[in-house]
Write an enzyme that holds these catalytic residues in place. Structure first.
Site, PDB file in Angstrom:
ATOM      1  N   LYS A   1       0.840  -1.203   0.000  1.00 22.72           N
ATOM      2  CA  LYS A   1       0.000   0.000   0.000  1.00 22.72           C
ATOM      3  C   LYS A   1       0.873   1.250   0.000  1.00 22.72           C
ATOM      4  O   LYS A   1       0.685   2.148  -0.805  1.00 22.72           O
ATOM      5  CB  LYS A   1      -0.940  -0.029   1.214  1.00 22.72           C
ATOM      6  CG  LYS A   1      -1.817   1.192   1.319  1.00 22.72           C
ATOM      7  CD  LYS A   1      -2.776   1.105   2.489  1.00 22.72           C
ATOM      8  CE  LYS A   1      -3.477   2.452   2.652  1.00 22.72           C
ATOM      9  NZ  LYS A   1      -4.366   2.500   3.802  1.00 22.72           N
TER      10      LYS A   1
ATOM     11  N   GLU B   1      10.662  -4.357   4.396  1.00 23.03           N
ATOM     12  CA  GLU B   1      10.774  -5.778   4.039  1.00 23.03           C
ATOM     13  C   GLU B   1      10.441  -5.978   2.554  1.00 23.03           C
ATOM     14  O   GLU B   1      11.153  -6.665   1.824  1.00 23.03           O
ATOM     15  CB  GLU B   1       9.812  -6.625   4.883  1.00 23.03           C
ATOM     16  CG  GLU B   1      10.162  -6.719   6.348  1.00 23.03           C
ATOM     17  CD  GLU B   1       9.448  -5.670   7.193  1.00 23.03           C
ATOM     18  OE1 GLU B   1       9.123  -4.587   6.655  1.00 23.03           O
ATOM     19  OE2 GLU B   1       9.236  -5.926   8.382  1.00 23.03           O
TER      20      GLU B   1
ATOM     21  N   GLY C   1      -4.700  -1.751   4.847  1.00 22.34           N
ATOM     22  CA  GLY C   1      -3.881  -2.861   4.353  1.00 22.34           C
ATOM     23  C   GLY C   1      -4.504  -4.220   4.618  1.00 22.34           C
ATOM     24  O   GLY C   1      -4.572  -5.082   3.741  1.00 22.34           O
ATOM     25  N   ARG C   2      -5.004  -4.430   5.838  1.00 25.88           N
ATOM     26  CA  ARG C   2      -5.549  -5.751   6.187  1.00 25.88           C
ATOM     27  C   ARG C   2      -6.955  -5.955   5.647  1.00 25.88           C
ATOM     28  O   ARG C   2      -7.573  -6.992   5.906  1.00 25.88           O
ATOM     29  CB  ARG C   2      -5.498  -5.945   7.709  1.00 25.88           C
ATOM     30  CG  ARG C   2      -6.149  -4.840   8.518  1.00 25.88           C
ATOM     31  CD  ARG C   2      -5.791  -4.931   9.993  1.00 25.88           C
ATOM     32  NE  ARG C   2      -6.275  -3.785  10.763  1.00 25.88           N
ATOM     33  CZ  ARG C   2      -5.634  -2.644  10.902  1.00 25.88           C
ATOM     34  NH1 ARG C   2      -4.474  -2.463  10.289  1.00 25.88           N
ATOM     35  NH2 ARG C   2      -6.135  -1.655  11.619  1.00 25.88           N
TER      36      ARG C   2
ATOM     37  N   GLU D   1      -4.566  -6.552  14.778  1.00 23.91           N
ATOM     38  CA  GLU D   1      -4.080  -5.233  14.367  1.00 23.91           C
ATOM     39  C   GLU D   1      -5.222  -4.216  14.421  1.00 23.91           C
ATOM     40  O   GLU D   1      -4.999  -3.033  14.631  1.00 23.91           O
ATOM     41  CB  GLU D   1      -3.468  -5.292  12.951  1.00 23.91           C
ATOM     42  CG  GLU D   1      -2.469  -4.171  12.681  1.00 23.91           C
ATOM     43  CD  GLU D   1      -1.722  -4.321  11.364  1.00 23.91           C
ATOM     44  OE1 GLU D   1      -2.360  -4.221  10.298  1.00 23.91           O
ATOM     45  OE2 GLU D   1      -0.492  -4.515  11.384  1.00 23.91           O
TER      46      GLU D   1
ATOM     47  N   HIS E   1      -4.418 -33.339  17.478  1.00 22.81           N
ATOM     48  CA  HIS E   1      -3.291 -34.178  17.887  1.00 22.81           C
ATOM     49  C   HIS E   1      -2.129 -33.328  18.384  1.00 22.81           C
ATOM     50  O   HIS E   1      -0.989 -33.806  18.424  1.00 22.81           O
ATOM     51  CB  HIS E   1      -2.869 -35.072  16.713  1.00 22.81           C
ATOM     52  CG  HIS E   1      -3.979 -35.998  16.308  1.00 22.81           C
ATOM     53  ND1 HIS E   1      -4.174 -37.222  16.885  1.00 22.81           N
ATOM     54  CD2 HIS E   1      -4.997 -35.828  15.423  1.00 22.81           C
ATOM     55  CE1 HIS E   1      -5.242 -37.800  16.356  1.00 22.81           C
ATOM     56  NE2 HIS E   1      -5.763 -36.962  15.470  1.00 22.81           N
TER      57      HIS E   1
ATOM     58  N   LYS F   1       9.502  -0.753  14.158  1.00 25.35           N
ATOM     59  CA  LYS F   1      10.113  -0.409  12.865  1.00 25.35           C
ATOM     60  C   LYS F   1      11.214   0.624  13.071  1.00 25.35           C
ATOM     61  O   LYS F   1      12.311   0.508  12.538  1.00 25.35           O
ATOM     62  CB  LYS F   1       9.061   0.193  11.912  1.00 25.35           C
ATOM     63  CG  LYS F   1       8.024  -0.768  11.416  1.00 25.35           C
ATOM     64  CD  LYS F   1       7.118  -0.045  10.418  1.00 25.35           C
ATOM     65  CE  LYS F   1       5.880  -0.849  10.093  1.00 25.35           C
ATOM     66  NZ  LYS F   1       4.900  -0.123   9.285  1.00 25.35           N
TER      67      LYS F   1
HETATM   68  O1  F6P Z   1       3.343  -2.564   9.695  1.00 25.59           O
HETATM   69  C1  F6P Z   1       2.018  -2.931   9.601  1.00 25.59           C
HETATM   70  C2  F6P Z   1       1.501  -2.705   8.220  1.00 25.59           C
HETATM   71  O2  F6P Z   1       1.383  -1.353   7.968  1.00 25.59           O
HETATM   72  C3  F6P Z   1       0.180  -3.412   8.007  1.00 25.59           C
HETATM   73  O3  F6P Z   1      -0.893  -2.682   8.471  1.00 25.59           O
HETATM   74  C4  F6P Z   1       0.179  -3.615   6.538  1.00 25.59           C
HETATM   75  O4  F6P Z   1      -0.737  -4.564   6.126  1.00 25.59           O
HETATM   76  C5  F6P Z   1       1.614  -4.027   6.315  1.00 25.59           C
HETATM   77  O5  F6P Z   1       2.352  -3.263   7.245  1.00 25.59           O
HETATM   78  C6  F6P Z   1       2.156  -3.822   4.937  1.00 25.59           C
HETATM   79  O6  F6P Z   1       2.077  -2.487   4.549  1.00 25.59           O
HETATM   80  P1  F6P Z   1       2.247  -2.082   3.042  1.00 25.59           P
HETATM   81  O7  F6P Z   1       1.145  -2.728   2.268  1.00 25.59           O
HETATM   82  O8  F6P Z   1       2.165  -0.591   3.017  1.00 25.59           O
HETATM   83  O9  F6P Z   1       3.584  -2.574   2.571  1.00 25.59           O
END
Ligand code: F6P
Length: 545
Positions: free
Chosen positions: A205, A211, A263-264, A349, A380, A509
């Protein structure tokens, strides 16, 4: 009394109902109400929510429904659907529902209908998906055989979960998912793939998530070894066009969305591209339609028959009223094996907050700890604690009447039998007398009989709900995910929190960035705690690389 005087009063009846239920035997509720199974269940469009195996009785349900009324769930719901900026801490509307509004009926944000833009992006995604699946859009080495989605959190969990859930509907390229910044993830996923027939989707987003950007650069370098112009085999999904252009990805493969999609909550739009590529635009539309149907139900059904509202009230009952901190999601559906992880982000979240919307301290527990694994595997592994541990874990079972493998119908029956047996065992338990009878039948007597019997007692009276559906189709999946999304919303409204920000992820972060020079030995890390410095030192001493 806390600052939340009105809110606290609002809870009084529910808390009283909770106190009255403390020693209640759930199984006795069935004995006194022959229609309990149907009276404490609701169904919409083939989706059944059975909450009869909880301690909620008619009075408790009335109090819970009244709580939803007092919390103004209906008003907040309309505010959400109509584009008001209910995400107050970020000043944003919350309109993931617009992404699945296939009817195109107007949805206004600041006086502007957002639907033409939403439908235009959907049409562009569909055209791209059709082109790629038909072999029109190719890689340098021919038709695209593999798609790699690079994203994390909401830009990963939804598409992965959907891709696995809908495997019987896949007739497109294979999809793979990279999320972890651990180089092992990118290395292992890319190793067997051919860069010349692979499409890389960078899903973010913000398009700044460290990452994702790090993994995307690694994938670019991997592709550049064999492909002259890697950018031609890259697509970008983002709400930050400024950042995507820096990557030089052609605009026709950039699919944007607005900041009013959290995002979620984003798998319904461009973030769902990999799923669309895998199952095709028609089945993706069926997935959207399933969710849109649940939206319509949530918006119009009376609370007492409204699945998301009831599911939320069951959640409130177990967590805030009865004090059960966790919630186990147990799909008896192997293909829903990533649903617990998906719901973990969605719920934790969204509702893991300790500050109310007005900035005051929350005077309730925040949302629950969500966890789970598919049945029968969990049986199990960890069900032991659920059945006989000292803590009560409310369970949420999901199960389909049919599987997609008619030739293995006998296995499906076994699966369903196990699912139903688990909720039955949790409800019924096994008394000491019953356990003694079992041990006596085995020939034990005296103290040994007694001792052995005690280990075989199940307390029972442990609550569970069951969500059942005929078959896990794209539409069913859409309905289930939307059901949970709206549940989170309703719980958030009742708690008075903002379910749509996530400030709690920021500190880690920032600290990770600040630690990089410390790990490299370039910064002594002044002001850091002893443990963190010692761990950094240990890593350096052990060949950090
Ligand atoms: O760090 C949490 C977060 O912002 C989530 O809410 C989101 O889904 C994820 O990181 C990834 O964010 P992006 O889609 O901006 O890379």
């Amino acid at each position: 009394m806390t600052q939340h005087t009105t809110e606290t009063l609002m809870w009084d009846d529910v808390m009283r109902a909770g106190a009255a239920a403390e020693d209640r035997s759930i199984i006795d509720l069935f004995a006194t109400d022959a229609d309990r199974a149907s009276g404490f269940a609701a169904e919409f469009d083939g989706l059944l929510l059975d909450y009869s195996k909880t301690s909620i009785d008619a009075a408790a349900r009335e109090a819970l429904l009244a709580l939803a009324d007092k919390a103004k769930v209906a008003e907040r719901r309309e505010a959400m659907f109509s584009g008001e900026k209910i995400n107050e801490t970020e000043g944003r509307a919350v309109l993931h529902t617009a992404l699945r509004n296939l009817s195109g009926s107007p949805v206004m944000v600041e006086g502007k209908d957002v639907m033409p833009g939403v439908l235009d992006t959907l049409a562009r995604m569909e055209a791209f998906a059709a082109d790629l699946r038909d072999g029109g859009f190719t890689g340098q080495g021919g038709a695209i055989t593999d798609v790699v989605n690079i994203g994390i959190g909401g830009s990963d969990l939804g598409p992965v979960m959907g891709y696995i859930a809908l495997s019987p509907y896949r007739d497109g390229p294979r999809c793979h998912y990279i999320a972890n910044v651990d180089g092992a993830h990118v290395a292992d996923v890319l190793a067997p793939l051919d860069p010349e027939t692979t499409l890389i989707i960078v899903a973010s987003k913000t398009f700044t998530t460290i990452e994702t950007m790090t993994n995307a650069r690694a994938a670019w370098a991997w592709m550049a070894e064999k492909v002259k112009t890697p950018g031609e085999q890259f697509a970008a999904l983002s709400s930050n066009p400024g950042e995507t252009t820096k990557w030089g990805i052609a605009p026709e493969r950039v699919f944007g969305f607005e900041d009013w999609v959290g995002g979620r909550y984003s798998m319904w739009g461009p973030i769902g591209l990999s799923l669309m590529l895998a199952i095709g635009p028609d089945d993706f539309r069926a997935f959207l339609q399933g969710a849109a149907d649940m939206d319509a139900h949530f918006r119009s059904a009376p609370f007492e028959r409204n699945l998301p509202v009831l599911l939320a009230l069951v959640g409130i009952w177990h967590n805030q009223v009865q004090g059960h901190a966790t919630r186990a999601v147990l799909p008896y559906e192997q293909r829903l094996r990533r649903l617990p992880a998906y719901l973990q982000q969605l719920e934790m979240e969204s509702n893991g907050k300790s500050v109310a919307m007005d900035g005051s301290a929350l005077d309730m527990q925040s949302g629950p700890i969500v966890w789970g694994e598919p049945g029968t595997n969990g049986q199990h592994a960890f069900y032991q604690l659920i059945h006989q541990g000292t803590r009560v874990v409310p369970c949420e079972f999901l199960v389909g009447a049919q599987g997609h493998e008619p030739e293995l119908a006998h296995q499906h029956e076994l699966l369903v039998a196990n699912c139903l047996a688990q909720s039955e065992a949790l409800l019924r338990g096994r008394s000491l007398d019953e356990a003694r009878a079992i041990m006596a039948a085995k020939g034990l007597t005296g103290d040994e009989l007694d001792r052995q019997a005690r280990h075989r007692v199940f307390p029972g009276n442990r609550p569970s709900i069951t969500i059942a559906y005929p078959l896990l189709t794209p539409g069913t999946l859409g309905r289930i995910v939307a059901l949970y999304e709206h549940r989170v919303f309703v719980e958030g409204v009742i708690l008075g929190i903002n379910s749509y920000d996530q400030w709690g992820v920021e500190l880690g972060k920032e600290l990770a960035l600040a630690l990089e020079p410390v790990l490299k030995g370039e910064d002594p890390g002044k002001g850091k705690d002893g443990s963190t410095l010692a761990l950094a030192g240990w890593m350096r001493a052990h060949g950090l690389s």
